[in-house]
Design a protein around this motif. Structure first.
Motif, PDB file in Angstrom:
ATOM      1  N   GLY A 187       0.767  -1.233   0.000  1.00  0.00           N
ATOM      2  CA  GLY A 187       0.000   0.000   0.000  1.00  0.00           C
ATOM      3  C   GLY A 187       0.798   1.282   0.000  1.00  0.00           C
ATOM      4  N   LYS A 233      -2.083   3.639  -0.775  1.00  0.00           N
ATOM      5  CA  LYS A 233      -2.636   4.538   0.237  1.00  0.00           C
ATOM      6  C   LYS A 233      -1.715   5.709   0.557  1.00  0.00           C
ATOM      7  CE  LYS A 233      -6.026   1.566   0.836  1.00  0.00           C
ATOM      8  NZ  LYS A 233      -7.403   1.875   0.347  1.00  0.00           N
ATOM      9  N   GLN A 246      -4.267   9.927  -2.170  1.00  0.00           N
ATOM     10  CA  GLN A 246      -3.377   9.288  -1.198  1.00  0.00           C
ATOM     11  C   GLN A 246      -2.705  10.344  -0.310  1.00  0.00           C
ATOM     12  OE1 GLN A 246      -3.031   8.721  -4.575  1.00  0.00           O
ATOM     13  NE2 GLN A 246      -3.392   6.546  -4.896  1.00  0.00           N
ATOM     14  N   ALA A 258      -1.026   3.320   5.806  1.00  0.00           N
ATOM     15  CA  ALA A 258      -1.527   2.422   4.767  1.00  0.00           C
ATOM     16  C   ALA A 258      -2.364   1.283   5.347  1.00  0.00           C
ATOM     17  CB  ALA A 258      -0.358   1.849   3.960  1.00  0.00           C
ATOM     18  N   ASP A 309     -10.335   0.966   5.381  1.00  0.00           N
ATOM     19  CA  ASP A 309     -10.772   1.679   4.186  1.00  0.00           C
ATOM     20  C   ASP A 309     -11.640   2.876   4.554  1.00  0.00           C
ATOM     21  OD1 ASP A 309      -9.443  -0.124   2.628  1.00  0.00           O
ATOM     22  OD2 ASP A 309     -11.224  -1.287   2.062  1.00  0.00           O
TER      23      ASP A 309
END
Length: 285
Positions: A24, A60, A113, A216, A220
């Protein structure tokens, strides 16, 4: 300094960026020898990779660092006007009300991100603006340095510095940074609010990697929601005033003389860039 060979990432080819994506976190390493000047080509590659990553739900956090131990981004390439076709392409794609340099910082700020700069060398001018535009920035205590040196060239910052610095520090400190045009060490930059933290060089990789991985690993939606709640404010009038002020100065004969003299005295070479403020101050006497 050896230039990176062409690499392919997400169907696009890159000559100035390295990539390492794991768990991520995307690590992007800048490599535009000899001093990582912010050229039109580098802007194109940065824009391209940010666009590609913006739709990648698996990434992320994006960390930016440099292959060059002395420079993150030296400054905007003094010879950038020679890349006319690229500049026209970038100008057409820039959001309304932004010039091509401001558009770089705003794209970085609006990235879905979390963006982090790991600063281990010098970032001046457009490079310092890139650092200020990132969501977070961490500098090596011993090696990280920042400067808005544009005033020594007869211009003002034109890539967002007036807007970013005024949101990070007091007006007096922003005026000191822009008009004093000194090279700031990481300790002072942290105290002024220019960066998040100054961290010992031996510890900065571990610290940034741990922070990035922790972010990361969040559930979610947490990153996206937090960035929406803490969204960057774009002062349209402020960006326009900055651009107008920069444009009114950049084509002056005196600015051209300083730029030419800087190149003749070593600007955009490793040796010259390590003492650029001195070179520019000598040209102002």
């Amino acid at each position: 300094m050896t230039q990176i060979s062409t690499v392919k990432f997400k169907e696009n080819e890159y000559q100035m960026l390295h990539f390492n994506i794991k768990d991520g976190v995307a690590n992007i390493t800048l490599d535009n020898a000899p001093v990582n000047a912010l050229s039109g080509k580098l802007i194109i590659e940065l824009k391209q990779v940010l666009n590609n990553l913006s739709t990648d739900k698996n990434v992320k956090v994006i960390i930016f660092d440099s292959k060059n131990p002395d420079f993150f981004i030296a400054h905007v390439d003094i010879n950038i006007l020679e890349e006319q076709a690229i500049l026209e392409e970038l100008g057409k794609a820039a959001p309304q009300g932004l010039n091509i340099f401001q558009a770089v910082g705003e794209m970085l700020r609006e990235q879905p991100q979390i963006t982090i700069v790991k600063l281990k060398g010098i970032a001046r001018g457009g490079g310092a603006e890139f650092v200020a535009a990132a969501d977070m920035s961490f500098a090596s205590l011993e090696k990280g340095k920042l400067s808005q040196c544009e005033a020594l060239m007869g211009i003002i910052p034109g890539g967002g510095a007036t807007q970013y610095l005024s949101s990070k520090m007091t007006r007096g400190r922003a005026l000191e940074v822009i008009l004093g045009a000194d090279l700031f060490d990481a300790t002072t930059a942290e105290r002024y609010g220019w960066i998040n933290r100054a961290i010992p060089d031996a510890e900065i990789d571990t610290f940034v990697d741990r922070l990035a991985q922790n972010i990361a690993n969040l559930p979610d939606g947490v990153i996206e929601t937090t960035k929406k709640v803490l969204s960057p404010i774009r002062n349209v009038q402020g960006f326009q005033l900055e651009n107008d002020g920069w444009a009114a100065l950049v084509f002056n004969p005196e600015t051209a003389r300083i730029m030419k003299g800087a190149i003749q005295n070593g600007a955009q070479t490793v040796e010259g860039e390590l003492k650029l403020e001195g070179i520019l101050r000598a040209l102002n006497k």
